[in-house]
Design a protein around this motif. Sequence first.
Motif, PDB file in Angstrom:
ATOM      1  N   PRO A   1       6.558  -9.517  21.728  1.00  0.00           N
ATOM      2  CA  PRO A   1       5.549 -10.499  22.146  1.00  0.00           C
ATOM      3  C   PRO A   1       4.168 -10.133  21.586  1.00  0.00           C
ATOM      4  O   PRO A   1       3.251  -9.794  22.316  1.00  0.00           O
ATOM      5  N   VAL A   2       4.029 -10.204  20.274  1.00  0.00           N
ATOM      6  CA  VAL A   2       2.811  -9.784  19.584  1.00  0.00           C
ATOM      7  C   VAL A   2       1.714 -10.824  19.774  1.00  0.00           C
ATOM      8  O   VAL A   2       1.942 -12.025  19.623  1.00  0.00           O
ATOM      9  N   SER A   3       0.514 -10.339  20.088  1.00  0.00           N
ATOM     10  CA  SER A   3      -0.663 -11.213  20.161  1.00  0.00           C
ATOM     11  C   SER A   3      -1.774 -10.580  19.327  1.00  0.00           C
ATOM     12  O   SER A   3      -1.679  -9.413  18.943  1.00  0.00           O
ATOM     13  N   GLU A   4      -2.815 -11.346  19.076  1.00  0.00           N
ATOM     14  CA  GLU A   4      -3.941 -10.781  18.330  1.00  0.00           C
ATOM     15  C   GLU A   4      -4.564  -9.603  19.065  1.00  0.00           C
ATOM     16  O   GLU A   4      -5.046  -8.670  18.446  1.00  0.00           O
ATOM     17  N   ALA A   5      -4.505  -9.627  20.390  1.00  0.00           N
ATOM     18  CA  ALA A   5      -5.111  -8.559  21.186  1.00  0.00           C
ATOM     19  C   ALA A   5      -4.360  -7.237  21.069  1.00  0.00           C
ATOM     20  O   ALA A   5      -4.983  -6.172  21.106  1.00  0.00           O
ATOM     21  N   ASP A   6      -3.033  -7.282  20.893  1.00  0.00           N
ATOM     22  CA  ASP A   6      -2.267  -6.031  20.868  1.00  0.00           C
ATOM     23  C   ASP A   6      -1.555  -5.767  19.539  1.00  0.00           C
ATOM     24  O   ASP A   6      -0.747  -4.851  19.441  1.00  0.00           O
ATOM     25  N   ILE A   7      -1.872  -6.520  18.511  1.00  0.00           N
ATOM     26  CA  ILE A   7      -1.177  -6.386  17.237  1.00  0.00           C
ATOM     27  C   ILE A   7      -1.300  -4.967  16.655  1.00  0.00           C
ATOM     28  O   ILE A   7      -0.391  -4.470  16.013  1.00  0.00           O
ATOM     29  N   GLY A   8      -2.412  -4.296  16.916  1.00  0.00           N
ATOM     30  CA  GLY A   8      -2.622  -2.943  16.412  1.00  0.00           C
ATOM     31  C   GLY A   8      -1.653  -1.916  16.975  1.00  0.00           C
ATOM     32  O   GLY A   8      -1.486  -0.840  16.410  1.00  0.00           O
ATOM     33  N   LEU A   9      -0.993  -2.235  18.071  1.00  0.00           N
ATOM     34  CA  LEU A   9       0.026  -1.347  18.626  1.00  0.00           C
ATOM     35  C   LEU A   9       1.287  -1.358  17.765  1.00  0.00           C
ATOM     36  O   LEU A   9       2.083  -0.422  17.800  1.00  0.00           O
ATOM     37  N   TYR A  10       1.479  -2.417  17.009  1.00  0.00           N
ATOM     38  CA  TYR A  10       2.672  -2.576  16.187  1.00  0.00           C
ATOM     39  C   TYR A  10       2.386  -2.335  14.704  1.00  0.00           C
ATOM     40  O   TYR A  10       3.085  -1.575  14.055  1.00  0.00           O
ATOM     41  N   ILE A  11       1.382  -3.022  14.199  1.00  0.00           N
ATOM     42  CA  ILE A  11       1.108  -3.006  12.760  1.00  0.00           C
ATOM     43  C   ILE A  11      -0.123  -2.155  12.501  1.00  0.00           C
ATOM     44  O   ILE A  11      -1.224  -2.500  12.926  1.00  0.00           O
TER      45      ILE A  11
ATOM     46  N   SER B   1      -3.603  -7.743   7.976  1.00  0.00           N
ATOM     47  CA  SER B   1      -4.283  -8.978   7.554  1.00  0.00           C
ATOM     48  C   SER B   1      -3.286 -10.088   7.252  1.00  0.00           C
ATOM     49  O   SER B   1      -3.498 -11.239   7.632  1.00  0.00           O
ATOM     50  N   ARG B   2      -2.173  -9.770   6.623  1.00  0.00           N
ATOM     51  CA  ARG B   2      -1.147 -10.776   6.319  1.00  0.00           C
ATOM     52  C   ARG B   2      -0.564 -11.371   7.600  1.00  0.00           C
ATOM     53  O   ARG B   2      -0.348 -12.582   7.695  1.00  0.00           O
ATOM     54  N   THR B   3      -0.308 -10.492   8.561  1.00  0.00           N
ATOM     55  CA  THR B   3       0.298 -10.952   9.812  1.00  0.00           C
ATOM     56  C   THR B   3      -0.676 -11.806  10.605  1.00  0.00           C
ATOM     57  O   THR B   3      -0.304 -12.854  11.137  1.00  0.00           O
ATOM     58  N   LEU B   4      -1.924 -11.376  10.684  1.00  0.00           N
ATOM     59  CA  LEU B   4      -2.933 -12.174  11.386  1.00  0.00           C
ATOM     60  C   LEU B   4      -3.127 -13.532  10.724  1.00  0.00           C
ATOM     61  O   LEU B   4      -3.218 -14.553  11.408  1.00  0.00           O
ATOM     62  N   ASP B   5      -3.179 -13.555   9.387  1.00  0.00           N
ATOM     63  CA  ASP B   5      -3.304 -14.829   8.673  1.00  0.00           C
ATOM     64  C   ASP B   5      -2.147 -15.753   9.017  1.00  0.00           C
ATOM     65  O   ASP B   5      -2.336 -16.947   9.269  1.00  0.00           O
ATOM     66  N   ALA B   6      -0.934 -15.210   9.038  1.00  0.00           N
ATOM     67  CA  ALA B   6       0.251 -16.020   9.351  1.00  0.00           C
ATOM     68  C   ALA B   6       0.236 -16.494  10.799  1.00  0.00           C
ATOM     69  O   ALA B   6       0.604 -17.632  11.087  1.00  0.00           O
ATOM     70  N   MET B   7      -0.197 -15.635  11.718  1.00  0.00           N
ATOM     71  CA  MET B   7      -0.263 -16.022  13.129  1.00  0.00           C
ATOM     72  C   MET B   7      -1.267 -17.151  13.341  1.00  0.00           C
ATOM     73  O   MET B   7      -1.054 -18.031  14.164  1.00  0.00           O
ATOM     74  N   ARG B   8      -2.352 -17.124  12.596  1.00  0.00           N
ATOM     75  CA  ARG B   8      -3.435 -18.095  12.768  1.00  0.00           C
ATOM     76  C   ARG B   8      -3.205 -19.392  12.003  1.00  0.00           C
ATOM     77  O   ARG B   8      -3.887 -20.393  12.249  1.00  0.00           O
ATOM     78  N   ALA B   9      -2.269 -19.402  11.070  1.00  0.00           N
ATOM     79  CA  ALA B   9      -2.070 -20.561  10.184  1.00  0.00           C
ATOM     80  C   ALA B   9      -1.640 -21.798  10.964  1.00  0.00           C
ATOM     81  O   ALA B   9      -0.692 -21.757  11.736  1.00  0.00           O
ATOM     82  N   GLU B  10      -2.372 -22.862  10.763  1.00  0.00           N
ATOM     83  CA  GLU B  10      -2.022 -24.158  11.340  1.00  0.00           C
ATOM     84  C   GLU B  10      -1.695 -25.174  10.257  1.00  0.00           C
ATOM     85  O   GLU B  10      -1.026 -26.170  10.512  1.00  0.00           O
ATOM     86  N   VAL B  11      -2.202 -24.926   9.071  1.00  0.00           N
ATOM     87  CA  VAL B  11      -1.920 -25.764   7.912  1.00  0.00           C
ATOM     88  C   VAL B  11      -1.384 -24.833   6.832  1.00  0.00           C
ATOM     89  O   VAL B  11      -1.881 -23.721   6.658  1.00  0.00           O
ATOM     90  N   PHE B  12      -0.352 -25.276   6.119  1.00  0.00           N
ATOM     91  CA  PHE B  12       0.312 -24.426   5.151  1.00  0.00           C
ATOM     92  C   PHE B  12       0.069 -24.902   3.732  1.00  0.00           C
ATOM     93  O   PHE B  12      -0.162 -26.073   3.484  1.00  0.00           O
ATOM     94  N   VAL B  13       0.163 -23.967   2.786  1.00  0.00           N
ATOM     95  CA  VAL B  13       0.063 -24.273   1.371  1.00  0.00           C
ATOM     96  C   VAL B  13       1.387 -24.898   0.942  1.00  0.00           C
ATOM     97  O   VAL B  13       2.446 -24.334   1.222  1.00  0.00           O
ATOM     98  N   PRO B  14       1.367 -26.062   0.293  1.00  0.00           N
ATOM     99  CA  PRO B  14       2.629 -26.635  -0.173  1.00  0.00           C
ATOM    100  C   PRO B  14       3.326 -25.692  -1.152  1.00  0.00           C
ATOM    101  O   PRO B  14       2.675 -24.967  -1.908  1.00  0.00           O
ATOM    102  N   TYR B  15       4.639 -25.694  -1.130  1.00  0.00           N
ATOM    103  CA  TYR B  15       5.432 -24.865  -2.027  1.00  0.00           C
ATOM    104  C   TYR B  15       6.642 -25.674  -2.465  1.00  0.00           C
ATOM    105  O   TYR B  15       7.264 -26.353  -1.656  1.00  0.00           O
ATOM    106  N   GLU B  16       7.002 -25.575  -3.752  1.00  0.00           N
ATOM    107  CA  GLU B  16       8.235 -26.184  -4.196  1.00  0.00           C
ATOM    108  C   GLU B  16       8.873 -25.354  -5.300  1.00  0.00           C
ATOM    109  O   GLU B  16       8.193 -24.639  -6.029  1.00  0.00           O
ATOM    110  N   THR B  17      10.196 -25.466  -5.373  1.00  0.00           N
ATOM    111  CA  THR B  17      10.991 -24.856  -6.432  1.00  0.00           C
ATOM    112  C   THR B  17      11.474 -25.991  -7.321  1.00  0.00           C
ATOM    113  O   THR B  17      11.993 -26.986  -6.811  1.00  0.00           O
ATOM    114  N   VAL B  18      11.293 -25.835  -8.631  1.00  0.00           N
ATOM    115  CA  VAL B  18      11.681 -26.894  -9.561  1.00  0.00           C
ATOM    116  C   VAL B  18      12.523 -26.322 -10.702  1.00  0.00           C
ATOM    117  O   VAL B  18      12.521 -25.119 -10.948  1.00  0.00           O
TER     118      VAL B  18
END
Length: 158
Positions: A107-117, A124-141
């Motif tokens: 049950p990771v939160s921003e308040a206790d994330i330092g206990l894990y990571i 920084s990657r995990t916090l960015d992902a936790m905070r993301a509400e809009v995503f970068v489009p991605y496609e495979t072609v």
Amino acid sequence: MDRTPKHIVAVSALVTNENGEVLLVKTHWRSDTWESPGGQVEEGEGLDQAVIREVLEETGITIRPIGVTGVYYNATRHILSVVFKAKVVSGELSIQPEEIMEAGFFPVSEADIGLYITRPNMLSRTLDAMRAEVFVPYETVTVRPDQVLSRLDETIKL
């Protein structure tokens, strides 16, 4: 001197289950921190398929990638890392012991994330992902013939 650049492409995912808990792993070579599961993309493999494969191989969990939350570059090791947000589809937690020491949902939160990571780049990657509400489009072609094989472009709030 003209040199062709050599880079490694890696993927990882912030995976959450139906209870909002985050899937984290501890590897043998970075045993001082928990992190999101992931690994290297194989030649010709789409990034979304690579993250599905890596999470399944490492944890036994099948995921559905929702979108890209960030792109990160390790200039020392020449590794381009693409981070996804994903949801659990199915599976039982089981680790690949040659790579993974431990895995679990927390049950990771921003308040206790330092206990894990504990590593700044993983944090920084995990916090960015936790905070993301809009995503970068991605496609495979493919080309010749041009064809979209897969596309992630969800922009809804979760």
